[in-house]
Design a protein around this motif. Structure first.
Motif, PDB file in Angstrom:
ATOM      1  N   TYR A 252       0.837  -1.206   0.000  1.00  0.00           N
ATOM      2  CA  TYR A 252       0.000   0.000   0.000  1.00  0.00           C
ATOM      3  C   TYR A 252       0.872   1.256   0.000  1.00  0.00           C
ATOM      4  CZ  TYR A 252      -3.619  -3.349   1.256  1.00  0.00           C
ATOM      5  OH  TYR A 252      -4.474  -4.416   1.258  1.00  0.00           O
ATOM      6  N   SER A 253       0.262   2.378  -0.371  1.00  0.00           N
ATOM      7  CA  SER A 253       1.000   3.641  -0.493  1.00  0.00           C
ATOM      8  C   SER A 253       0.545   4.676   0.531  1.00  0.00           C
ATOM      9  CB  SER A 253       0.825   4.211  -1.907  1.00  0.00           C
ATOM     10  OG  SER A 253      -0.553   4.430  -2.188  1.00  0.00           O
ATOM     11  N   SER A 254       0.038   4.200   1.671  1.00  0.00           N
ATOM     12  CA  SER A 254      -0.525   5.117   2.673  1.00  0.00           C
ATOM     13  C   SER A 254       0.458   5.488   3.779  1.00  0.00           C
ATOM     14  CB  SER A 254      -1.778   4.494   3.293  1.00  0.00           C
ATOM     15  OG  SER A 254      -1.521   3.183   3.757  1.00  0.00           O
ATOM     16  N   GLY A 255       1.744   5.224   3.562  1.00  0.00           N
ATOM     17  CA  GLY A 255       2.744   5.640   4.539  1.00  0.00           C
ATOM     18  C   GLY A 255       3.477   4.469   5.169  1.00  0.00           C
ATOM     19  N   GLY A 256       4.357   4.805   6.119  1.00  0.00           N
ATOM     20  CA  GLY A 256       5.067   3.782   6.863  1.00  0.00           C
ATOM     21  C   GLY A 256       6.436   3.459   6.306  1.00  0.00           C
ATOM     22  N   PRO A 257       7.236   2.719   7.089  1.00  0.00           N
ATOM     23  CA  PRO A 257       8.577   2.333   6.652  1.00  0.00           C
ATOM     24  C   PRO A 257       8.529   1.442   5.410  1.00  0.00           C
ATOM     25  CG  PRO A 257       8.257   1.893   9.007  1.00  0.00           C
ATOM     26  CD  PRO A 257       6.923   2.218   8.440  1.00  0.00           C
ATOM     27  N   LYS A 258       9.561   1.542   4.606  1.00  0.00           N
ATOM     28  CA  LYS A 258       9.685   0.679   3.429  1.00  0.00           C
ATOM     29  C   LYS A 258      10.577  -0.531   3.725  1.00  0.00           C
ATOM     30  CE  LYS A 258       7.193   3.697   1.430  1.00  0.00           C
ATOM     31  NZ  LYS A 258       5.736   3.452   1.442  1.00  0.00           N
ATOM     32  N   ASN A 259      11.049  -0.620   4.958  1.00  0.00           N
ATOM     33  CA  ASN A 259      11.868  -1.730   5.415  1.00  0.00           C
ATOM     34  C   ASN A 259      10.958  -2.767   6.066  1.00  0.00           C
ATOM     35  OD1 ASN A 259      13.523  -3.473   6.858  1.00  0.00           O
ATOM     36  ND2 ASN A 259      14.956  -1.876   7.485  1.00  0.00           N
ATOM     37  N   LEU A 260      10.897  -3.968   5.503  1.00  0.00           N
ATOM     38  CA  LEU A 260       9.998  -5.006   6.004  1.00  0.00           C
ATOM     39  C   LEU A 260      10.237  -5.304   7.477  1.00  0.00           C
ATOM     40  CD1 LEU A 260       7.782  -7.091   5.244  1.00  0.00           C
ATOM     41  CD2 LEU A 260       9.639  -8.704   4.747  1.00  0.00           C
ATOM     42  N   GLU A 261      11.496  -5.295   7.914  1.00  0.00           N
ATOM     43  CA  GLU A 261      11.818  -5.617   9.308  1.00  0.00           C
ATOM     44  C   GLU A 261      11.206  -4.631  10.292  1.00  0.00           C
ATOM     45  OE1 GLU A 261      15.984  -6.031   9.949  1.00  0.00           O
ATOM     46  OE2 GLU A 261      16.018  -8.133   9.304  1.00  0.00           O
ATOM     47  N   MET A 262      10.992  -3.391   9.858  1.00  0.00           N
ATOM     48  CA  MET A 262      10.448  -2.373  10.752  1.00  0.00           C
ATOM     49  C   MET A 262       8.920  -2.416  10.835  1.00  0.00           C
ATOM     50  SD  MET A 262      12.948   0.891  10.011  1.00  0.00           S
ATOM     51  CE  MET A 262      12.154   1.927  11.245  1.00  0.00           C
ATOM     52  N   LEU A 263       8.298  -3.147   9.934  1.00  0.00           N
ATOM     53  CA  LEU A 263       6.844  -3.294   9.970  1.00  0.00           C
ATOM     54  C   LEU A 263       6.457  -4.379  10.967  1.00  0.00           C
ATOM     55  CD1 LEU A 263       6.230  -3.010   6.133  1.00  0.00           C
ATOM     56  CD2 LEU A 263       5.658  -1.287   7.855  1.00  0.00           C
ATOM     57  N   TYR A 264       5.226  -4.301  11.470  1.00  0.00           N
ATOM     58  CA  TYR A 264       4.803  -5.160  12.577  1.00  0.00           C
ATOM     59  C   TYR A 264       4.294  -6.522  12.116  1.00  0.00           C
ATOM     60  CZ  TYR A 264       4.671  -1.077  15.750  1.00  0.00           C
ATOM     61  OH  TYR A 264       4.989   0.002  16.522  1.00  0.00           O
ATOM     62  N   ASP A 265       4.674  -7.520  12.848  1.00  0.00           N
ATOM     63  CA  ASP A 265       3.996  -8.807  12.883  1.00  0.00           C
ATOM     64  C   ASP A 265       3.345  -8.888  14.255  1.00  0.00           C
ATOM     65  OD1 ASP A 265       3.847 -11.880  11.927  1.00  0.00           O
ATOM     66  OD2 ASP A 265       4.353 -11.786  14.054  1.00  0.00           O
ATOM     67  N   ILE A 266       2.051  -9.147  14.315  1.00  0.00           N
ATOM     68  CA  ILE A 266       1.336  -9.013  15.585  1.00  0.00           C
ATOM     69  C   ILE A 266       1.900  -9.935  16.670  1.00  0.00           C
ATOM     70  CG2 ILE A 266      -0.521 -10.645  15.040  1.00  0.00           C
ATOM     71  CD1 ILE A 266      -2.432  -8.581  16.428  1.00  0.00           C
ATOM     72  N   GLU A 267       2.280 -11.146  16.310  1.00  0.00           N
ATOM     73  CA  GLU A 267       2.811 -12.070  17.305  1.00  0.00           C
ATOM     74  C   GLU A 267       4.195 -11.637  17.783  1.00  0.00           C
ATOM     75  OE1 GLU A 267       1.026 -14.269  18.808  1.00  0.00           O
ATOM     76  OE2 GLU A 267      -0.677 -13.863  17.486  1.00  0.00           O
ATOM     77  N   GLU A 268       5.010 -11.106  16.874  1.00  0.00           N
ATOM     78  CA  GLU A 268       6.331 -10.611  17.267  1.00  0.00           C
ATOM     79  C   GLU A 268       6.210  -9.430  18.219  1.00  0.00           C
ATOM     80  OE1 GLU A 268       8.560  -9.618  13.811  1.00  0.00           O
ATOM     81  OE2 GLU A 268       8.858 -11.695  13.181  1.00  0.00           O
ATOM     82  N   ILE A 269       5.300  -8.510  17.919  1.00  0.00           N
ATOM     83  CA  ILE A 269       5.120  -7.343  18.781  1.00  0.00           C
ATOM     84  C   ILE A 269       4.631  -7.777  20.160  1.00  0.00           C
ATOM     85  CG2 ILE A 269       3.755  -5.234  19.136  1.00  0.00           C
ATOM     86  CD1 ILE A 269       6.045  -4.922  17.165  1.00  0.00           C
ATOM     87  N   LYS A 270       3.680  -8.675  20.204  1.00  0.00           N
ATOM     88  CA  LYS A 270       3.176  -9.161  21.495  1.00  0.00           C
ATOM     89  C   LYS A 270       4.301  -9.815  22.309  1.00  0.00           C
ATOM     90  CE  LYS A 270      -0.637 -11.567  21.190  1.00  0.00           C
ATOM     91  NZ  LYS A 270      -1.602 -12.512  20.576  1.00  0.00           N
ATOM     92  N   SER A 271       5.162 -10.558  21.634  1.00  0.00           N
ATOM     93  CA  SER A 271       6.241 -11.243  22.348  1.00  0.00           C
ATOM     94  C   SER A 271       7.293 -10.278  22.884  1.00  0.00           C
ATOM     95  CB  SER A 271       6.907 -12.284  21.441  1.00  0.00           C
ATOM     96  OG  SER A 271       7.649 -11.667  20.405  1.00  0.00           O
ATOM     97  N   SER A 272       7.315  -9.044  22.349  1.00  0.00           N
ATOM     98  CA  SER A 272       8.249  -8.020  22.849  1.00  0.00           C
ATOM     99  C   SER A 272       7.856  -7.505  24.228  1.00  0.00           C
ATOM    100  CB  SER A 272       8.285  -6.816  21.894  1.00  0.00           C
ATOM    101  OG  SER A 272       9.185  -7.019  20.850  1.00  0.00           O
ATOM    102  N   PHE A 273       6.621  -7.802  24.636  1.00  0.00           N
ATOM    103  CA  PHE A 273       6.095  -7.309  25.917  1.00  0.00           C
ATOM    104  C   PHE A 273       5.589  -8.510  26.729  1.00  0.00           C
ATOM    105  CE2 PHE A 273       5.547  -3.887  22.816  1.00  0.00           C
ATOM    106  CZ  PHE A 273       6.131  -2.811  23.480  1.00  0.00           C
TER     107      PHE A 273
END
Length: 200
Positions: A143-164
């Motif tokens: 999509y072209s609605s913004g955000g980082p163009k680096n895949l690693e910086m984009l969220y995976d919901i399970e990865e984000i949850k595991s960070s906390f």
């Protein structure tokens, strides 16, 4: 993306992400009793100013002095007070269990520092405190609605949850939304939203 990058971006495009608060933050804060809240990567202050108007004791931080300047000008015009720090998030040392809520709104970090920074924020959240997250998911590259163009910086919901590890998640959203947040976030995008409470 360093401080120079964001200073130039906010200088050339004031109110890049609009002046209204993020819809998720606006909705969630109506259910919380005002206390002390932290907004890392707050940019030009749309969420911090909204929280301050609701009676929250607000700390915002960003690496852009231009963003701080724009935020404090708006705060002064509205008769609002907040604490806005210009610093690198990796050197910011919050007091343990000092915040009632933390809001990470489009707060995308390089993978090399992500977990370290997330766990530092988790420690600064009081037991029973609320963590709010909204950011772009991995499919945002379509999509072209913004955000980082680096895949690693984009969220995976399970990865984000595991960070906390000490957060009990009460709300999870992982789907496509139509964004209307200034020029910076406009159009369909892959958005992840999370709300949780610190359990220990």
């Amino acid at each position: 993306m360093n401080s120079k990058f964001w200073d130039e971006k906010f200088s050339l495009s004031p109110n890049l992400y609009g002046e209204k608060p993020n819809e998720f933050i606006q909705e969630q804060l109506t259910h919380l009793t005002p206390g002390k809240i932290l907004f890392p990567g707050e940019g030009e202050g749309r969420n911090a100013l909204h929280a301050a108007a609701l009676g929250w004791n607000v700390t915002a931080l960003d690496q852009s002095q231009i963003a701080q300047k724009h935020t404090l000008q708006k705060a002064d015009a509205a008769g609002l007070k907040l604490d806005y720090l210009v610093c690198d998030v990796t050197v910011f040392i919050p007091e343990p269990e000092s915040f009632d809520a933390i809001a990470l709104i489009y707060f995308h970090l390089p993978l090399s520092i992500r977990d370290q920074v997330h766990q530092k924020f988790e420690k600064s959240l009081k037991k029973g405190g609320t963590l709010l997250i909204e950011g772009f998911g991995k499919r945002q590259l379509e999509y072209s609605s913004g955000g980082p163009k680096n895949l690693e910086m984009l969220y995976d919901i399970e990865e984000i949850k595991s960070s906390f590890p000490n957060i009990h998640w009460e709300l999870e959203f992982d789907d496509i939304l139509h964004l209307k947040e200034g020029e910076g976030h406009a159009g369909d995008g892959h958005v992840i939203r999370l709300r949780g409470k610190k359990i220990k």
